[in-house]
Enzyme design. Structure first.
Site, PDB file in Angstrom:
ATOM      1  N   ASP A  87       0.826  -1.213   0.000  1.00 42.60           N
ATOM      2  CA  ASP A  87       0.000   0.000   0.000  1.00 42.60           C
ATOM      3  C   ASP A  87       0.859   1.261   0.000  1.00 42.60           C
ATOM      4  O   ASP A  87       2.082   1.199   0.173  1.00 42.60           O
ATOM      5  CB  ASP A  87      -0.940  -0.002   1.221  1.00 42.60           C
ATOM      6  CG  ASP A  87      -0.240  -0.426   2.513  1.00 42.60           C
ATOM      7  OD1 ASP A  87       0.994  -0.288   2.596  1.00 42.60           O
ATOM      8  OD2 ASP A  87      -0.931  -0.908   3.417  1.00 42.60           O
ATOM      9  N   ASN A 119      -6.866  -3.220  14.660  1.00 47.30           N
ATOM     10  CA  ASN A 119      -8.273  -3.420  14.276  1.00 47.30           C
ATOM     11  C   ASN A 119      -8.439  -4.602  13.317  1.00 47.30           C
ATOM     12  O   ASN A 119      -9.509  -4.795  12.759  1.00 47.30           O
ATOM     13  CB  ASN A 119      -8.859  -2.140  13.652  1.00 47.30           C
ATOM     14  CG  ASN A 119      -8.182  -1.753  12.344  1.00 47.30           C
ATOM     15  OD1 ASN A 119      -7.261  -2.430  11.891  1.00 47.30           O
ATOM     16  ND2 ASN A 119      -8.638  -0.671  11.745  1.00 47.30           N
ATOM     17  N   HIS A 168      -6.778  -5.051  10.459  1.00 45.29           N
ATOM     18  CA  HIS A 168      -6.560  -4.805   9.025  1.00 45.29           C
ATOM     19  C   HIS A 168      -5.308  -5.514   8.520  1.00 45.29           C
ATOM     20  O   HIS A 168      -4.373  -5.783   9.287  1.00 45.29           O
ATOM     21  CB  HIS A 168      -6.561  -3.304   8.687  1.00 45.29           C
ATOM     22  CG  HIS A 168      -5.351  -2.544   9.086  1.00 45.29           C
ATOM     23  ND1 HIS A 168      -5.338  -1.175   9.248  1.00 45.29           N
ATOM     24  CD2 HIS A 168      -4.076  -2.925   9.342  1.00 45.29           C
ATOM     25  CE1 HIS A 168      -4.138  -0.767   9.570  1.00 45.29           C
ATOM     26  NE2 HIS A 168      -3.352  -1.805   9.637  1.00 45.29           N
ATOM     27  N   GLU A 173      -9.404  -2.143   5.672  1.00 42.81           N
ATOM     28  CA  GLU A 173      -9.968  -1.855   6.988  1.00 42.81           C
ATOM     29  C   GLU A 173     -11.188  -2.753   7.242  1.00 42.81           C
ATOM     30  O   GLU A 173     -11.735  -3.360   6.313  1.00 42.81           O
ATOM     31  CB  GLU A 173     -10.368  -0.369   7.040  1.00 42.81           C
ATOM     32  CG  GLU A 173      -9.199   0.600   6.831  1.00 42.81           C
ATOM     33  CD  GLU A 173      -8.272   0.729   8.037  1.00 42.81           C
ATOM     34  OE1 GLU A 173      -8.202  -0.205   8.868  1.00 42.81           O
ATOM     35  OE2 GLU A 173      -7.601   1.773   8.158  1.00 42.81           O
TER      36      GLU A 173
HETATM   37  P1  PGA Z   1       2.825  -1.969  12.648  1.00 46.57           P
HETATM   38  O1  PGA Z   1       1.629  -1.933  11.598  1.00 46.57           O
HETATM   39  O2  PGA Z   1       3.804  -2.973  12.143  1.00 46.57           O
HETATM   40  O3  PGA Z   1       3.379  -0.570  12.620  1.00 46.57           O
HETATM   41  O4  PGA Z   1       2.236  -2.353  13.971  1.00 46.57           O
HETATM   42  C1  PGA Z   1       1.024  -3.113  11.182  1.00 46.57           C
HETATM   43  C2  PGA Z   1      -0.174  -2.796  10.312  1.00 46.57           C
HETATM   44  O5  PGA Z   1      -0.862  -1.801  10.590  1.00 46.57           O
HETATM   45  O6  PGA Z   1      -0.432  -3.558   9.383  1.00 46.57           O
END
Ligand code: PGA
Length: 253
Positions: free
Chosen positions: A68, A137, A139, A144
């Site tokens: 992304d 959450n 995702h 999302e």
């Molecule tokens: P993080 O993010 O590695 O910074 O915890 C993971 C994500 O949001 O997919």
């Protein structure tokens, strides 16, 4: 579901195990990797760079697709994922920059950019090895909660929870973009093998819901239950969320 769960005792082990998984999938002709950004994979990229320098690990024949990118950030913006990848991996290894793909954050039309990226994935896919993080959450990528599992690359409005979680990388939350282009869940599920990495107690609940409850679009990572080759790499804190799936509790009890 074919799910392997690996619990690591230290950051050192976590990063090394992740890097060895990636290195194993670099073998063979034309390897295609799917890559994440965020805090969790930073040690993975450090370890891959070390393996390149000290052990001759080569990315010469690799092609990469990032999950992304934020809409509105130029590739040289310090918080863009293009910048993240260049600084943490690409400029330190022997990869051909023309074989590294990330959605263009400065595209004029994000929906058109999503279509372009999806066409590239179809042309060069399937991804052989997809590395993922997981949001608190649930995702994966920027898919999302509420995203249909059949969704391909698309434009997404980031949730406030995700913007807050990512605000730590920006001067203030106001600077966190509201829009992103992300690979869809269908693209992720087309990968031949998936490694999902999670560290820390903030990921316990998301992991529990993703892997111990029935699949639901409320928890995008639960789509991985329908995939044939998923490995979940966790530290002891994150593993608490998967206790029901571990033959022993994550504290060994
Ligand atoms: P993080 O993010 O590695 O910074 O915890 C993971 C994500 O949001 O997919």
């Amino acid at each position: 579901m074919s799910l392997a769960i690996w619990v690591c005792e230290s950051d050192y082990d976590f990063d090394r195990v992740a890097a060895e998984w990636v290195a194993a999938h670099l073998e063979g002709p034309d390897p295609v990797l799917g890559l994440p950004t965020g805090g969790t994979p930073e040690g993975l990229y450090r370890e891959l760079v070390r393996m390149h320098r000290e052990e001759g690990l080569s990315f010469r024949s690799a092609r990469t697709f990032n999950l992304d990118e934020y809409v509105g950030l130029a590739a040289d913006h310090a918080q863009s994922y293009a910048h993240y990848m260049r600084e943490r991996l690409f400029r330190h290894v022997d990869i051909d920059p023309s074989r590294t793909h990330i959605p263009n954050g400065l595209c004029e039309d994000p929906d058109e950019e999503a279509r372009r990226y999806d066409a590239l994935l179809r042309e060069h896919g399937p991804i052989r090895a997809q590395v993922l993080g997981i949001g608190s959450n649930g995702h994966i990528g920027f898919n999302e909660p509420g995203t249909a599992f059949k969704t391909r690359t698309h434009t997404v409005q980031l949730t406030e929870e995700t913007r807050e979680a990512n605000a730590r990388f920006f001067e203030s939350i106001d600077e966190v973009p509201r829009l992103a282009v992300t690979m869809g869940i269908a693209n992720i599920l087309e990968s031949e093998a998936i490694l999902l990495m999670a560290k820390g107690s903030s990921k316990q609940e998301a992991l529990k819901r993703a892997f111990t409850d029935p699949p639901s679009i409320d928890v995008p990572a639960s789509a991985l239950q329908t995939h044939a080759d998923v490995t979940v790499l966790v530290d002891r804190e994150a593993a608490v969320g998967l206790a029901a799936l571990l033959s022993q509790g994550p504290d060994g009890s």
